[in-house]
Design an enzyme around this catalytic site. Structure first.
Site, PDB file in Angstrom:
ATOM      1  CD  GLN A 322     -63.828 -43.997  65.088  1.00  0.00           C
ATOM      2  OE1 GLN A 322     -63.305 -44.431  66.099  1.00  0.00           O
ATOM      3  NE2 GLN A 322     -63.356 -42.938  64.445  1.00  0.00           N
ATOM      4  CD1 TRP A 350     -54.888 -29.946  36.015  1.00  0.00           C
ATOM      5  CD2 TRP A 350     -55.325 -27.807  35.546  1.00  0.00           C
ATOM      6  NE1 TRP A 350     -54.456 -29.708  34.729  1.00  0.00           N
ATOM      7  CE2 TRP A 350     -54.708 -28.398  34.418  1.00  0.00           C
ATOM      8  CE3 TRP A 350     -55.687 -26.467  35.489  1.00  0.00           C
ATOM      9  CZ2 TRP A 350     -54.458 -27.682  33.247  1.00  0.00           C
ATOM     10  CZ3 TRP A 350     -55.427 -25.763  34.324  1.00  0.00           C
ATOM     11  CH2 TRP A 350     -54.824 -26.368  33.218  1.00  0.00           C
ATOM     12  CD  GLU A 391     -57.543 -24.621  39.036  1.00  0.00           C
ATOM     13  OE1 GLU A 391     -56.696 -25.006  38.212  1.00  0.00           O
ATOM     14  OE2 GLU A 391     -57.398 -24.755  40.256  1.00  0.00           O
ATOM     15  CG  ASP A 460     -48.631 -23.658  39.307  1.00  0.00           C
ATOM     16  OD1 ASP A 460     -47.473 -23.831  39.751  1.00  0.00           O
ATOM     17  OD2 ASP A 460     -49.572 -24.405  39.573  1.00  0.00           O
TER      18      ASP A 460
END
Length: 617
Positions: A322, A350, A391, A460
């Protein structure tokens, strides 16, 4: 996302086993053109066996097998015999010859073969020769191409127009072939619905308000089929409301590609947990950013990993041939089952944010590379847009960027221009609201006009990277007496972004489905000292909610976030109760909704997703 990508397993080679050949009854028996799945390139094989030999004659048998993923309408097997070898009678096929070239065509009742099905026909003959130069529907009997006669190319991805409640018109650019294209198979959700000679087709009899996926496949004059085109997603008009969209409350969760390894968390878990019915969007994390372009993050997990029937969303196993497997195919199946869900491909994070700096030296080229990857014909129908997780622009994360405050606006403008007005273009952004902090470093307000929404990473804020503490909730909703850093809380982050011109409806509140913790702590309340990070399953200082809820149950709440002191460990995390309170706060702030990192941290029954769903209503 603040998370460091987990070390991914080495990609194991997929061992392909050559089919064992059955021992023949007589020394003169012969086999022709058996193929392993790894070698087969087209949709069927033909295998010859001499079943009897009585000296003056013999009996032969051919087995035709459909090894593809779509039905076979008819079959024609051709082969050469030496001049002294002839067919004298045949059954279950019409056998003719032109000199030494023999042709067997199916009967009216045995031409159609479903994927995986097979049919046999036999004949009596004279002579001692064996078949040679076998072809099946113009292709090699082992599933390969006949030398000198290449199969057609893939047609262009269909475009859709004149969409109504029950119909759609499709058109595509033509395939090419060295001997000419005979016709095209039109595939709806992978199954053939029509064969046409032109490059357009009007499909009808559809259901209102329903999602479909269309692709096409060309066939040449030798009945060889080429590769399937890219898929085009179509939703018919009418029907019931497909569910919340960007203008309603967004309930978005991150699904990580590396979670399929050590965490053993798969797309099917979104279904079995009940979470799929309670979310509106999925961010698929992560694609990489390198060399100025968007690139694949983990090819094996993304589109190559084979799923068994038990592991698959729809209970159907992947096949070797497939065109798409892995998470992408499972997400496609999930969307078919839950048509209201939109899937966004997230790039960066990150660990992989370092590539944005170079990429933004040419924003238009960067955006085009990402668009080309997201809209790759193999999975264009899977994704509804792109998320950019840098980030941080003009600030420091794992690496530092000094591109200037305008870079965020420039990036989002380039991506909106490339992806157009209908695709989702979003970004995960900092929640550092401290004076002169990361929100002040880039023009998030100016970029908002090009963005559907921001995922504000309101978690965080605090953790065991501060080895000795003080202990603090990693996702405080508000400030509180003794908070280690002013501006490190959700309320101040949201207020600052609003003040910079970001509309409230374009802000999503972030929730972590995990806790952060210290060890060596004697004080129950926040503000205690520690000796280091508490032990975690995958990484010190961090643990999933599904583990913490029983390992270290919450025994207090500060700034809207739960905390727990058990033994000498101190953890902070969100519970269903604190999440519901945060959702009430988000609604009172007129925010666009909420998002969370990430699905595998939740319980098997999706307790935290349920809390977000109930809280937002």
């Amino acid at each position: 996302m603040r998370f460091t990508l987990r070390p991914r397993h080495r990609r194991h080679s997929r061992h392909r086993i050559t089919a064992g050949l059955t021992t023949l009854l007589l020394p003169l028996a012969s086999l022709v053109a058996l193929a392993t799945p790894a070698e087969a390139a087209t949709s069927a094989t033909a295998t010859y066996t001499k079943t009897q030999d009585w000296g003056s004659g013999f009996e032969g048998k051919w087995t035709v097998k459909n090894t593809g993923t779509t039905s076979l309408d008819s079959w024609t097997v051709q082969w050469d015999f030496p001049a002294d070898t002839k067919v004298t009678s045949a059954w279950d096929a019409d056998v003719t010859n032109s000199g030494t070239r023999w042709t067997a065509k199916n009967k009216a009742w045995n031409g159609a073969l479903a994927p995986g099905a097979s049919v046999t026909f036999g004949f009596n003959g004279t002579g001692s020769g064996a078949p040679a130069n076998c072809t099946l529907n113009g292709a090699s009997c082992d599933g390969g191409s006949v030398p000198g006669d290449a199969p057609p190319t893939a047609p262009g991805t269909p475009s859709a127009s004149d969409i109504t409640n029950t119909s759609v018109k499709l058109s595509w650019t033509a395939a090419t072939d060295d001997k000419g294209v005979k016709n095209y198979d039109v595939l709806r959700d992978g199954a053939k619905v029509a064969t046409v000679t032109g490059t357009s087709y009007a499909d009808s009899g559809l259901t209102a308000g329903t999602d479909y996926s269309y692709s096409v496949q060309a066939r040449d004059t030798a009945d060889q089929t080429g590769p399937v085109s890219g898929a085009r997603a179509v939703r018919t008009t009418g029907g019931t409301d497909p569910g919340p969209g960007p203008g309603d409350q967004v309930k978005l969760g991150y699904f990580t590609n590396w979670g399929v390894y050590g965490r053993n968390y798969h797309v099917k878990n979104l279904d079995t947990s009940g979470s799929a019915a309670k979310i509106t969007h999925i961010n698929y994390a992560f694609g990489n950013v390198q060399g100025g372009k968007c690139t694949i993050g983990d090819a094996y997990a993304d589109y190559d990993k084979a799923y068994t029937a038990e592991q698959s969303v729809d209970g159907k196993a992947d096949t070797w041939d497939q065109p798409l497997r892995g998470n992408f195919n499972q997400l496609r199946k999930l969307k078919a089952k839950y048509p209201h869900i939109k899937v966004i491909w997230s790039f960066g994070g990150w660990t992989w944010s370092g590539g944005f700096t170079d990429a933004m030296k040419n924003p238009a080229a960067f955006a085009k590379s990402c668009h080309d990857l997201v809209e790759d014909p193999r999975w264009a129908d899977v994704f509804d847009g792109i998320d950019l997780d840098w980030e941080y622009p003009n600030a420091c994360g794992l690496s530092c960027d000094s591109s200037g405050p305008a870079v965020m606006k420039t990036m989002m403008q380039a991506f909106r221009s490339e992806f157009g007005p209908n695709a989702l273009v979003t970004a995960a952004i900092t929640a550092d609201a401290s004076s002169g902090g990361k929100i002040d470093s880039a023009d998030y307000g100016g970029a908002a006009q090009y963005t559907d929404w921001y995922n504000v990473m309101t978690y965080d804020f605090f953790g065991a990277w501060a080895k000795t503490g003080p202990t603090a909730p990693h996702s405080p909703l508000t400030s509180y007496p003794g908070i280690p850093q002013q501006g490190f809380n959700s309320a101040e982050a949201i207020a600052k972004l609003k003040a910079k011109g970001v509309p409230a409806k374009k802000l999503l509140l972030g929730i972590g489905f995990y806790g952060r913790g210290w060890t060596g702590v004697t004080q129950k309340e926040p503000g205690g000292t520690a000796t280091g990070a508490a032990a975690g399953t995958y990484e010190a200082g961090i643990e999933d909610y599904k583990v913490l809820k029983s390992k270290c149950p919450a025994n207090g709440v500060v700034a809207g976030t739960a905390y727990a002191h058990c033994g000498t460990d101190w953890w902070s995390y969100d519970t269903p109760a604190t999440i519901k309170s945060k959702m009430t706060w988000a609604k009172n702030q007129a925010l666009g909704g909420a998002f969370f990192w990430e699905f595998s941290g939740d319980t098997t029954d999706g307790d935290l997703v349920s809390a977000i769903n109930t809280g937002l209503g």
